[in-house]
Design a protein around this motif. Structure first.
Motif, PDB file in Angstrom:
ATOM      1  N   GLU A 386       0.834  -1.208   0.000  1.00 27.50           N
ATOM      2  CA  GLU A 386       0.000   0.000   0.000  1.00 27.50           C
ATOM      3  C   GLU A 386       0.865   1.252   0.000  1.00 27.50           C
ATOM      4  OE1 GLU A 386      -3.702   2.010   2.551  1.00 27.50           O
ATOM      5  OE2 GLU A 386      -3.061  -0.049   2.965  1.00 27.50           O
ATOM      6  N   ILE A 387       1.966   1.204   0.729  1.00 26.36           N
ATOM      7  CA  ILE A 387       2.892   2.342   0.733  1.00 26.36           C
ATOM      8  C   ILE A 387       3.517   2.513  -0.648  1.00 26.36           C
ATOM      9  CG2 ILE A 387       5.083   3.177   1.659  1.00 26.36           C
ATOM     10  CD1 ILE A 387       2.722   3.514   3.558  1.00 26.36           C
ATOM     11  N   LEU A 388       3.910   1.399  -1.273  1.00 29.39           N
ATOM     12  CA  LEU A 388       4.488   1.476  -2.613  1.00 29.39           C
ATOM     13  C   LEU A 388       3.478   2.047  -3.600  1.00 29.39           C
ATOM     14  CD1 LEU A 388       6.718   0.904  -4.660  1.00 29.39           C
ATOM     15  CD2 LEU A 388       5.871  -1.441  -4.839  1.00 29.39           C
ATOM     16  N   GLU A 389       2.230   1.657  -3.463  1.00 28.56           N
ATOM     17  CA  GLU A 389       1.195   2.172  -4.367  1.00 28.56           C
ATOM     18  C   GLU A 389       1.114   3.692  -4.288  1.00 28.56           C
ATOM     19  OE1 GLU A 389      -3.511   1.329  -5.458  1.00 28.56           O
ATOM     20  OE2 GLU A 389      -2.652   0.518  -3.611  1.00 28.56           O
ATOM     21  N   LYS A 390       1.156   4.228  -3.064  1.00 27.06           N
ATOM     22  CA  LYS A 390       1.092   5.682  -2.901  1.00 27.06           C
ATOM     23  C   LYS A 390       2.355   6.348  -3.446  1.00 27.06           C
ATOM     24  CE  LYS A 390      -2.242   6.097   0.814  1.00 27.06           C
ATOM     25  NZ  LYS A 390      -3.179   6.806  -0.076  1.00 27.06           N
ATOM     26  N   ALA A 391       3.502   5.701  -3.256  1.00 26.44           N
ATOM     27  CA  ALA A 391       4.755   6.275  -3.761  1.00 26.44           C
ATOM     28  C   ALA A 391       4.765   6.298  -5.288  1.00 26.44           C
ATOM     29  CB  ALA A 391       5.942   5.475  -3.235  1.00 26.44           C
ATOM     30  N   LEU A 392       4.330   5.209  -5.917  1.00 26.64           N
ATOM     31  CA  LEU A 392       4.309   5.169  -7.381  1.00 26.64           C
ATOM     32  C   LEU A 392       3.347   6.203  -7.936  1.00 26.64           C
ATOM     33  CD1 LEU A 392       4.410   1.303  -8.001  1.00 26.64           C
ATOM     34  CD2 LEU A 392       6.284   2.938  -8.223  1.00 26.64           C
ATOM     35  N   GLU A 393       2.246   6.414  -7.248  1.00 27.74           N
ATOM     36  CA  GLU A 393       1.310   7.470  -7.663  1.00 27.74           C
ATOM     37  C   GLU A 393       1.965   8.841  -7.525  1.00 27.74           C
ATOM     38  OE1 GLU A 393      -3.000   9.316  -6.211  1.00 27.74           O
ATOM     39  OE2 GLU A 393      -2.390   7.342  -5.529  1.00 27.74           O
ATOM     40  N   HIS A 394       2.685   9.033  -6.420  1.00 31.70           N
ATOM     41  CA  HIS A 394       3.389  10.299  -6.194  1.00 31.70           C
ATOM     42  C   HIS A 394       4.429  10.546  -7.287  1.00 31.70           C
ATOM     43  CE1 HIS A 394       5.467  13.492  -3.907  1.00 31.70           C
ATOM     44  NE2 HIS A 394       6.594  12.876  -4.240  1.00 31.70           N
ATOM     45  N   TRP A 395       5.107   9.476  -7.716  1.00 34.35           N
ATOM     46  CA  TRP A 395       6.146   9.596  -8.735  1.00 34.35           C
ATOM     47  C   TRP A 395       5.586   9.551 -10.165  1.00 34.35           C
ATOM     48  CZ3 TRP A 395       8.941   5.421  -5.500  1.00 34.35           C
ATOM     49  CH2 TRP A 395       9.687   6.031  -4.487  1.00 34.35           C
ATOM     50  N   GLN A 396       4.274   9.455 -10.289  1.00 31.62           N
ATOM     51  CA  GLN A 396       3.571   9.503 -11.583  1.00 31.62           C
ATOM     52  C   GLN A 396       3.826   8.280 -12.462  1.00 31.62           C
ATOM     53  OE1 GLN A 396       3.860  13.426 -13.558  1.00 31.62           O
ATOM     54  NE2 GLN A 396       4.792  14.182 -11.673  1.00 31.62           N
ATOM     55  N   PHE A 397       3.977   7.110 -11.841  1.00 30.97           N
ATOM     56  CA  PHE A 397       4.035   5.880 -12.624  1.00 30.97           C
ATOM     57  C   PHE A 397       2.645   5.574 -13.177  1.00 30.97           C
ATOM     58  CE2 PHE A 397       8.071   5.304 -10.605  1.00 30.97           C
ATOM     59  CZ  PHE A 397       8.759   4.350 -11.347  1.00 30.97           C
ATOM     60  N   PRO A 398       2.571   4.936 -14.343  1.00 34.50           N
ATOM     61  CA  PRO A 398       1.263   4.579 -14.918  1.00 34.50           C
ATOM     62  C   PRO A 398       0.508   3.623 -13.998  1.00 34.50           C
ATOM     63  CG  PRO A 398       3.029   4.307 -16.535  1.00 34.50           C
ATOM     64  CD  PRO A 398       3.691   4.543 -15.222  1.00 34.50           C
ATOM     65  N   ARG A 399      -0.820   3.671 -14.052  1.00 34.61           N
ATOM     66  CA  ARG A 399      -1.639   2.849 -13.167  1.00 34.61           C
ATOM     67  C   ARG A 399      -1.482   1.359 -13.462  1.00 34.61           C
ATOM     68  NH1 ARG A 399      -7.377   5.774 -12.090  1.00 34.61           N
ATOM     69  NH2 ARG A 399      -7.226   4.445 -10.251  1.00 34.61           N
ATOM     70  N   ASP A 400      -1.317   1.016 -14.737  1.00 34.35           N
ATOM     71  CA  ASP A 400      -1.121  -0.393 -15.076  1.00 34.35           C
ATOM     72  C   ASP A 400       0.171  -0.930 -14.463  1.00 34.35           C
ATOM     73  OD1 ASP A 400      -3.447  -0.430 -16.470  1.00 34.35           O
ATOM     74  OD2 ASP A 400      -2.542  -0.344 -18.464  1.00 34.35           O
ATOM     75  N   PHE A 401       1.186  -0.093 -14.433  1.00 36.84           N
ATOM     76  CA  PHE A 401       2.462  -0.459 -13.817  1.00 36.84           C
ATOM     77  C   PHE A 401       2.242  -0.758 -12.333  1.00 36.84           C
ATOM     78  CE2 PHE A 401       6.512   0.030 -11.809  1.00 36.84           C
ATOM     79  CZ  PHE A 401       7.481  -0.208 -12.769  1.00 36.84           C
TER      80      PHE A 401
END
Length: 614
Positions: A386-401
């Motif tokens: 869950e923390i990684l999910e928020k970090a990837l969103e913060h870093w603008q990774f694509p949702r599929d990624f």
């Protein structure tokens, strides 16, 4: 003579400070950026660091974070130099236990000498010394304390959680850890099950601290530039190549990856543009972003994780995921390698930004013999995914990624509920993670063995494919890890398999029995840590049962394979994934045995082996 490391990218500031300190009798070493500073510290441990806040690529807080997570560097006193006294920076500096916070435009050489002498003389540093003006320091420290005390008031009482809170006076010393906002409670020895655990932090405070940490550690300017360039629908391979050409290390990593088994097709590529054309612009964008994450967290996160082993595990996961994806869809290029690379970064983020609270997760998981992901929701109220999910969103990774990497601890049933558009990728990463653990390719810190039968079946893979993969992946991982992590040799690289092998004091050749040996992770694990020759009779049995119903079939298979001239029945470790075995069964009554249920911590597996061996 005390040694002082001066870290400042502006020579006009750096050199006069260095000369003044040398004139006052100190040995001075200089560094022009954060990476050079860490290199200087590895060459020789300084007694004090003067650290600029604002530097390109690796800023002062990133350097400080790496120091505080490194057992050999964490106690070095630090005085930070900055252009502006921004409150959030003051708080961040106080939380990281700095000994001074000086404005470049205001401090005098005499004041600098006074601060340096205080640090090297071992005097306690009060909050007033965290900035240049006493009132500002009091405000910053008071805000920090108030925030921590409010979080403590809001947190549930952790009746059996060990806490390491900072004393309520305003002295900040090297010896004290960051505040753990939970009530001081009884000893960890009272914890006997998950039900005994209670939260060490509120969810709101956890996300607040993590978000603040992510803001302080953005992806580098080159990465940001690549994101900007590739956001333009009309961008070309030339545009992307120009965006990365000024970062030699990034360019080398892209080339190495393009020629690795994860992406290679045909002849090797020799230029970044050619690599981009081979891989694809969308995939290169994700690759650069992933490498940016690696750069930010390459130094690891404290005593619980060896950064070298963590990233070795991640690289192995990436290579395995890529190999499986190619097997299932030949010729298709996707982000499988990158998914494997970042799947456990959530743990580094938690260790970096809420280290004391997440450290309790580590301690309790070890004490209760459980995987980290089982303890995380009890102690920090979220898991690392869950923390990684928020970090990837913060870093603008694509949702599929994101969907591919944040579900690797889910059951096959739950993975199927993601839908066909996400199942393959998520199941692939889950399989890669489990195989990397079994093959002891690095360590994420969560050293646990998980069965893979259900994932292999769900992905419709042939067991022989898994067997072939395990024969090649170790060499591929070794080759790639040195380039990815800017290493040139393995002289200082730990061998995790050897570390585990050393825990098993007895040389033994196990007889491993299961219904499908090619996908038996316990057999794979045993092959990494045992050293008995083929001529040596088996001294230990390891029998893996997917279901207790297989007991009669597999024990008969074991008896047939056991050395007929053995003086007594071979001791056995039984691993039973489903169902129960009758402990009074005659087959068990005649031998020493231990019975384990997956998932199994490696320490517990080795302990069971030692127990039955006597």
């Amino acid at each position: 003579m005390s040694t002082i490391l001066v870290v400042e990218d502006n020579a006009i500031v750096r050199e006069p400070i260095a000369e003044a300190l040398r004139g006052n009798g100190y040995d001075v070493v200089c560094a022009a950026d954060g990476a050079q500073a860490l290199s200087r510290m590895r060459e020789g441990r300084p007694d004090l660091v003067l650290l600029d806040v604002n530097m390109p690529e690796l800023d002062g807080f990133a350097v400080l974070g790496t120091m505080r997570r490194n057992p050999e560097l964490k106690d070095i006193p630090v005085i930070m130099l900055t252009e502006r006294a921004e409150r959030e920076n003051i708080i961040a500096a106080a939380e990281r236990r700095v000994q001074g916070y000086l404005l470049k435009s205001q401090f005098s050489i005499d004041e600098l000498f006074e601060r340096v002498a205080a640090c090297l003389g071992g005097e306690p540093v009060t909050a007033a010394s965290v900035v240049t003006e006493e009132s500002s320091a009091q405000d910053g420290y008071a805000q920090w304390r108030a925030r921590a005390e409010q979080a403590s008031d809001e947190s549930p009482v952790a009746t059996r959680t060990v806490t390491r809170s900072r004393p309520k006076n305003k002295t900040v010393s090297n010896e004290q850890s960051a505040p753990l906002p939970a009530a001081v409670a009884s000893s960890m020895t009272n914890v006997e099950s998950l039900e005994d655990l209670a939260p060490a932090i509120t969810k709101a405070e956890l996300f607040k601290l993590v978000n603040e940490g992510l803001e302080l550690r953005p992806l580098g300017p080159i990465v940001q530039n690549v994101i900007s360039v590739t956001s333009n629908a009309g961008c070309s391979a030339d545009d992307v190549a120009k965006a990365v050409k000024n970062d030699q290390a990034l360019s080398i990593r892209i080339l190495k990856l393009a020629n690795s088994s994860a992406y290679s097709r045909g002849r090797p590529v020799s230029g970044v543009k050619e690599a981009i054309q081979r891989i694809g612009i969308k995939e290169v964008r994700s690759m650069v972003m992933t490498l940016g994450v690696l750069q930010r967290y390459e130094g690891g996160a404290g005593k619980h994780v060896d950064a070298r082993l963590f990233w070795e595990h991640s690289i192995a996961c990436g290579l395995i995921a890529s190999a499986v994806a190619k097997q299932r869809q030949p010729g298709k290029v996707d982000d499988s390698f990158l998914w494997g690379m970042v799947h456990d970064v959530g743990r580094l983020i938690l260790l970096d930004h809420v280290s004391d609270q997440y450290g309790c997760v580590w301690d309790f998981a070890e004490q209760l013999a459980l995987p980290l992901e089982a303890v995380e929701p009890k102690v920090v109220l979220v898991d690392h995914c869950e923390i990684l999910e928020k970090a990837l969103e913060h870093w603008q990774f694509p949702r599929d990624f994101t969907a591919a990497v944040v579900n690797h601890h889910q059951s096959v049933g739950n993975l199927k509920r993601l839908g066909p558009e996400h199942f393959d990728a998520a199941a692939n990463v889950a399989l890669a993670n489990r195989l990397a653990h079994a093959l002891l390719l690095g360590s994420s810190g969560n050293d646990v063995l998980y069965p893979i039968d259900d994932l292999v079946e769900a992905l419709q893979l042939k067991p022989s494919m898994i067997s072939g993969l395990t024969e090649t992946i170790r060499d591929e991982t070794r080759d790639l890890k040195f380039t990815m992590l800017a290493r040139t040799g393995d002289d200082d690289w730990p061998d995790f398999a050897l570390q585990v092998k050393e825990r098993l004091a007895t040389e033994v050749r196990p007889l491993c029995i299961s219904a499908e040996p090619d996908v038996d992770v316990y057999r794979m694990f045993c092959e990494q840590i045992t050293s008995g020759s083929d001529d040596m009779p088996p001294g230990l049995g390891v029998v893996y049962l997917r279901d207790a119903d297989e007991f009669s079939q597999l024990t008969a298979k074991f008896d047939a394979a056991e050395e007929p001239e053995a003086a007594e029945d071979t001791p056995v470790v039984l691993i039973v994934a489903k169902g129960k075995i009758d402990a009074n069964d005659p087959w068990l009554a005649s031998r020493r045995y231990a019975m384990l249920t997956p998932p199994i911590r490696i320490d517990n597996f080795v302990g069971a082996m030692q127990q039955v061996l006597g």
